[in-house]
Scaffold this motif. Sequence first.
Motif, PDB file in Angstrom:
ATOM      1  N   ASP A 299       0.835  -1.203   0.000  1.00  0.00           N
ATOM      2  CA  ASP A 299       0.000   0.000   0.000  1.00  0.00           C
ATOM      3  C   ASP A 299       0.868   1.251   0.000  1.00  0.00           C
TER       4      ASP A 299
ATOM      5  N   ARG B 214       2.224  -2.695   4.273  1.00  0.00           N
ATOM      6  CA  ARG B 214       0.822  -3.067   4.031  1.00  0.00           C
ATOM      7  C   ARG B 214       0.025  -2.553   5.218  1.00  0.00           C
ATOM      8  N   VAL B 215      -1.056  -1.847   4.935  1.00  0.00           N
ATOM      9  CA  VAL B 215      -1.845  -1.294   6.044  1.00  0.00           C
ATOM     10  C   VAL B 215      -2.959  -2.272   6.404  1.00  0.00           C
TER      11      VAL B 215
ATOM     12  N   PRO C  34      -4.763   4.097   3.663  1.00  0.00           N
ATOM     13  CA  PRO C  34      -3.325   4.218   3.380  1.00  0.00           C
ATOM     14  C   PRO C  34      -2.831   5.672   3.440  1.00  0.00           C
TER      15      PRO C  34
ATOM     16  N   GLU D 107       2.416   6.522  -1.512  1.00  0.00           N
ATOM     17  CA  GLU D 107       1.240   5.649  -1.632  1.00  0.00           C
ATOM     18  C   GLU D 107       1.240   5.034  -3.027  1.00  0.00           C
TER      19      GLU D 107
END
Lengths: 139, 397
Positions: free
Chosen positions: B56, B223-224, B230, B248
């Motif tokens: 992300d 990775r969120v 994000p 991003e």
Amino acid sequence: MKVIGAVFVIVAILVGIVPMFTDCESAGRMLTLADGRQVSMKCHWTGLAELGVSLPLLVVGGLMIFSQHKESRRTLGIVGSSLGAVVLLLPTVLIGVCMNPDMPCVSIMKPSLLLMGAVVVVAGLGAVGLNWGSEQQAA
Amino acid sequence: MKLIRLAISNLAGSSFRSWLVFFCSALMAGFVVSGTLVIRGADSSLRLALERLGADIIVVPKGNSQRLETALLMGIPAHMWMPDTVVDDIRAVSGVEAASPQIYLSTLRGAVCCSVPEMFLIAYDPDTDFTLKPWLEKNLEGGLALAEAVGGSLVFVPVQDGALLVYGTSLELKGTLEATGTGLDQSMFFTFDTAFKIAEESSDLAVKVLDIPPRTVSSVLVRVGMDQDPHQVALAIAEKLPNVTPMETSSLFQGQREQILSLLNSVVALLGITWLLGMGLTTVIFALAVNQRRRQIGVMRALGARRTVVLQSLLMEAGLLAIAGGIQGIAIAALAIYLFRPLIVRLMGVPFLFPGFLPLAGLGLGALALVLVGVLLAAAIPIVRVSLQDPAISMRE
């Protein structure tokens, strides 16, 4: 048939001219030997060979335009196709072009010749197909 | 069958006009195919590259975001370093589910110790990686071991070397990733251990030592969490770590996307002009053709041929020319785009992925259908008019 003849003539002129302006030598790039001498790269020789192929192709195209008989047009179609195949083979198998993908001979000259060679092969085969059968049968 | 024969003999009878419509159809189809191939090829290339990244957010040292984009897009190696403590700092940011570091390296140019000059090399941490892992689990049981690598679609083992030499160390190419059309196709992936082994051996085996600064990484892939935004997470990372730039992935390649959009506008305008001219010329040619054949058409009608037969015969002529010209145009355009794609990529500055056979065939059929409809519509105006005319009037005129 006049149109296929015209296609042969136009492509023949382009096959002869395009390499002159798109080989590495035209961009001022040459191989420098250990003794300091500068020699042409192989794309230059491919260009010269293509010029050699373009002349008979030009003649075939001219004859195709003025030809009146099916048999002769068919034969000219076969000869044209064969010359188209040589146009394709010179930059790929027979001589080749430079290795570096950034060179103009790789990015412009080779794809142009392949495209023109393919057009000539297909046009030649088209001429053979359109002139299938004998004059008597057609009559 | 008889209608086709009649149409073909009519076409052969007026070869100049037939060739004109043939070339118009070829031009119309060629423009549709080449425009769509370039736009869709560039778009799908960027999309696949983003999918390949699989993160992300990408965190790089401050001021290196542009260099990373160029590296990912065009395969031009980028070197950047930041302390590896950044990884733990990022993991501590709220909303971050996983963070995995990567090290960016490149092979040497013009050195015999490297099989390929200036190849972008990406070393990843197998313990924390989540971007390559799904592919590796699917294709390579057990993942990559020491001195093993996977490459982009353009990476292959040179015949003369027999192995992939990187700074003198021989690597085994265990697999090839799917093509994206971007610089990732010319990149090679291996583990941190392999990178450190290459660096260690390079002092003996290579013409230049591979220098990896101790306790550093080049980037951190983030990775969120599922319910996290994000953008908010990226802001939080930027706030907590002022010396890094969180990028991003959804906003990556923005410049290239804008370029594709402006290209799309130009292509649509060009397509509009080509189609307008092509259809206009076809209408004029068919108007001239049917005008000249009024008597023939009148005789056909007087001999009992129904109006629909005349109409079908003339539309068949237009259809045959559209199909023949369309096929020719599609073939030449597709071949030209395929052959000139390195030049197109260089001129546009945007990666470009040539589609596989099935999507290409679908596009070709779509373009052919469009051209057929276009030419039939253009030819229908004069054809319908003449077929509606009374046979007596047609013959008298």
